[in-house]
Write a protein that holds these residues in place. Structure first.
Motif, mmCIF file in Angstrom:
data_model
loop_
_atom_site.group_PDB
_atom_site.id
_atom_site.type_symbol
_atom_site.label_atom_id
_atom_site.label_comp_id
_atom_site.label_asym_id
_atom_site.label_seq_id
_atom_site.Cartn_x
_atom_site.Cartn_y
_atom_site.Cartn_z
ATOM 1 N N ARG A 197 -3.459 2.634 -1.219
ATOM 2 C CA ARG A 197 -3.310 4.023 -1.680
ATOM 3 C C ARG A 197 -4.191 4.954 -0.841
ATOM 4 O O ARG A 197 -3.770 6.055 -0.480
ATOM 5 C CB ARG A 197 -3.669 4.146 -3.159
ATOM 6 C CG ARG A 197 -2.751 3.357 -4.083
ATOM 7 C CD ARG A 197 -2.815 3.848 -5.518
ATOM 8 N NE ARG A 197 -4.142 3.807 -6.111
ATOM 9 C CZ ARG A 197 -4.717 2.744 -6.659
ATOM 10 N NH1 ARG A 197 -4.071 1.580 -6.667
ATOM 11 N NH2 ARG A 197 -5.916 2.809 -7.202
ATOM 12 N N ALA A 198 -5.408 4.523 -0.541
ATOM 13 C CA ALA A 198 -6.302 5.345 0.281
ATOM 14 C C ALA A 198 -5.728 5.534 1.678
ATOM 15 O O ALA A 198 -5.777 6.642 2.247
ATOM 16 C CB ALA A 198 -7.686 4.714 0.353
ATOM 17 N N ALA A 199 -5.178 4.473 2.249
ATOM 18 C CA ALA A 199 -4.581 4.577 3.590
ATOM 19 C C ALA A 199 -3.361 5.486 3.572
ATOM 20 O O ALA A 199 -3.136 6.267 4.514
ATOM 21 C CB ALA A 199 -4.210 3.192 4.105
ATOM 22 N N ALA A 200 -2.562 5.399 2.518
ATOM 23 C CA ALA A 200 -1.394 6.275 2.399
ATOM 24 C C ALA A 200 -1.832 7.730 2.285
ATOM 25 O O ALA A 200 -1.232 8.630 2.887
ATOM 26 C CB ALA A 200 -0.552 5.871 1.195
ATOM 27 N N ALA A 201 -2.902 7.966 1.522
ATOM 28 C CA ALA A 201 -3.426 9.328 1.391
ATOM 29 C C ALA A 201 -3.847 9.876 2.743
ATOM 30 O O ALA A 201 -3.516 11.018 3.102
ATOM 31 C CB ALA A 201 -4.602 9.337 0.421
ATOM 32 N N ALA A 238 -2.609 -1.386 4.948
ATOM 33 C CA ALA A 238 -3.490 -0.253 5.233
ATOM 34 C C ALA A 238 -3.650 -0.058 6.732
ATOM 35 O O ALA A 238 -3.658 1.077 7.235
ATOM 36 C CB ALA A 238 -4.848 -0.460 4.577
ATOM 37 N N GLY A 239 -3.788 -1.151 7.481
ATOM 38 C CA GLY A 239 -3.917 -1.059 8.932
ATOM 39 C C GLY A 239 -2.695 -0.449 9.581
ATOM 40 O O GLY A 239 -2.807 0.354 10.510
ATOM 41 N N LEU A 240 -1.521 -0.801 9.095
ATOM 42 C CA LEU A 240 -0.288 -0.232 9.639
ATOM 43 C C LEU A 240 -0.201 1.263 9.354
ATOM 44 O O LEU A 240 0.201 2.053 10.211
ATOM 45 C CB LEU A 240 0.925 -0.956 9.042
ATOM 46 C CG LEU A 240 1.141 -2.391 9.532
ATOM 47 C CD1 LEU A 240 2.118 -3.121 8.616
ATOM 48 C CD2 LEU A 240 1.649 -2.402 10.968
ATOM 49 N N PRO A 268 -6.057 -0.475 -4.123
ATOM 50 C CA PRO A 268 -6.630 0.831 -3.784
ATOM 51 C C PRO A 268 -6.686 1.106 -2.290
ATOM 52 O O PRO A 268 -6.501 2.257 -1.860
ATOM 53 C CB PRO A 268 -8.038 0.763 -4.398
ATOM 54 C CG PRO A 268 -7.932 -0.223 -5.495
ATOM 55 C CD PRO A 268 -6.937 -1.241 -5.021
ATOM 56 N N VAL A 269 -6.941 0.057 -1.478
ATOM 57 C CA VAL A 269 -7.060 0.277 -0.044
ATOM 58 C C VAL A 269 -5.748 0.792 0.544
ATOM 59 O O VAL A 269 -5.747 1.572 1.504
ATOM 60 C CB VAL A 269 -7.520 -1.017 0.674
ATOM 61 C CG1 VAL A 269 -6.455 -2.102 0.620
ATOM 62 C CG2 VAL A 269 -7.894 -0.730 2.113
#
Length: 272
Positions: free
Chosen positions: A178-182, A146-148, A175-176
Motif C-alpha cells: 500500500r505504501a509503494a502504491a501510494a 513493492a519493488g515493482l 502495508p509495504v
C-alpha cells in the motif's frame, strides 16, 4: 567496458561461448560470460541467443546463478521486460514466472531489470512502467510487488495502469505494498492527477498503518503541491493521529513550493 565485452564476444565462436556459459558455476565468472552472451544478441539480433539463455535460467537449480543470468538481460540494449515476451519468446511470460519465483534472489533480479530499464529514460519509460505495474498485481511476495511499483515513475503510463495502482492502494493487505502504491501515485500523469489525489485522501481517512499514512501524506503533497493544501486541511481532523501527522506538511506547503524537489529539500531541513 562495453567495448571490452564486445571484443570478448568477437573472439569466441558461439558454440564455445555457450559451452563455457553452460558449464560455469562461479557467479562472478558467469556474470561476465552471460553479459557477453546477451551482448552477442544485441550485436547479431538472433532470437535463439536469448531463447537459450532463458532456457538456462529455468534449468539451473542454483537460484544465485539464475539471478546472474536474469540480470545479464540488461545488456540487450532494449527493454528485455518487453522484448522477451513480444519478439523473442512469442507470448511466453518469463518475467511473470520470475517475479513469482520461490527464490528471493530471482525475484530481486527481475525487479532490478525493471529498475535499470526505467532509468534509461529518466524513470519515465511507459512500456516498462506499465509492465511493472501489471506484474505487481500478481506478485505474491510483498517486497517484490513493492519493488515493482517503485521501479519507475508512472508519469507516462495510460489510465488503466494508474487504475491498477489505485486498486492496490485500496486492496493490498501488506502495508509495504500500500505504501509503494501510494508513492507510485505521486507520479501520476496529469490527466489522472485529480483521481489519484482523491484516492490518496480517501485511503488516508481509513488507513491504520502509520508507515502507509506517512507515504500517503508525502504523495498527496508531492502530487498536489499548492492544490494539496485544502485536501490536507480536511484530513487534519479525520482521526486522533492526523493533526500531528498532517500539520508539518501544511506548514511546508504554506511556503508555496513550485516543485517537489523544493518541498522535499525543505522537509529534510525541517527534520534536522
Amino acid at each position: 567496458m562495453r567495448e571490452q565485452l564486445r571484443g570478448l564476444v568477437e573472439s569466441l565462436s558461439e558454440d564455445v561461448h555457450w559451452q563455457q556459459l553452460s558449464d560455469e558455476q562461479d557467479a562472478d565468472v558467469l556474470a561476465l560470460l552471460s553479459d557477453t552472451w546477451v551482448l552477442r544478441y544485441a550485436l547479431e539480433g538472433q532470437s535463439r541467443i536469448l531463447e537459450r539463455l532463458v532456457d538456462r535460467v529455468s534449468e539451473s537449480p542454483d537460484a544465485r546463478l539464475r539471478a546472474v543470468l536474469i540480470r545479464s538481460l540488461q545488456q540487450t540494449g532494449e527493454p528485455s521486460t518487453q522484448l522477451l515476451g513480444i519478439q523473442v519468446l512469442k507470448g511466453r511470460d518469463v518475467y511473470r514466472d520470475w517475479v513469482t519465483d520461490a527464490a528471493p534472489e530471482v525475484r530481486a533480479a527481475a525487479v532490478d531489470n525493471f529498475r535499470e530499464e526505467a532509468a534509461r529514460n529518466a524513470g519515465r519509460y511507459r512500456v516498462v512502467a506499465e509492465r511493472a505495474v501489471s506484474l505487481a498485481t500478481v506478485a505474491e511476495d510483498p517486497a517484490t510487488a513493492a519493488g515493482l511499483l517503485g521501479a519507475s515513475s508512472i508519469e507516462a503510463v495510460r489510465g488503466p495502469s494508474v487504475a491498477q495502482v489505485r486498486t492496490l492502494l485500496q486492496s493490498a493487505k501488506p502495508p509495504v505494498v500500500r505504501a509503494a502504491a501510494a508513492r507510485a501515485l505521486a507520479t501520476s500523469p496529469v490527466a489522472e492527477l485529480s483521481a489519484s489525489l482523491d484516492a490518496l485522501a480517501a485511503r488516508y481517512s481509513v488507513e491504520s498503518e502509520a508507515s502507509v499514512r506517512e507515504a500517503l501524506l508525502e504523495s498527496i503533497s508531492r502530487l498536489g503541491l499548492s492544490r494539496a493544501l485544502p485536501v490536507l486541511k480536511r484530513l487534519r481532523d479525520t482521526h486522533a493521529a492526523a493533526r500531528d501527522e498532517v500539520s508539518p506538511w501544511i506548514a511546508l506547503l504554506a511556503e508555496h513550493p513550485q516543485r517537489w524537489e523544493m518541498l522535499d529539500t525543505a522537509r529534510r531541513h525541517s527534520h534536522r
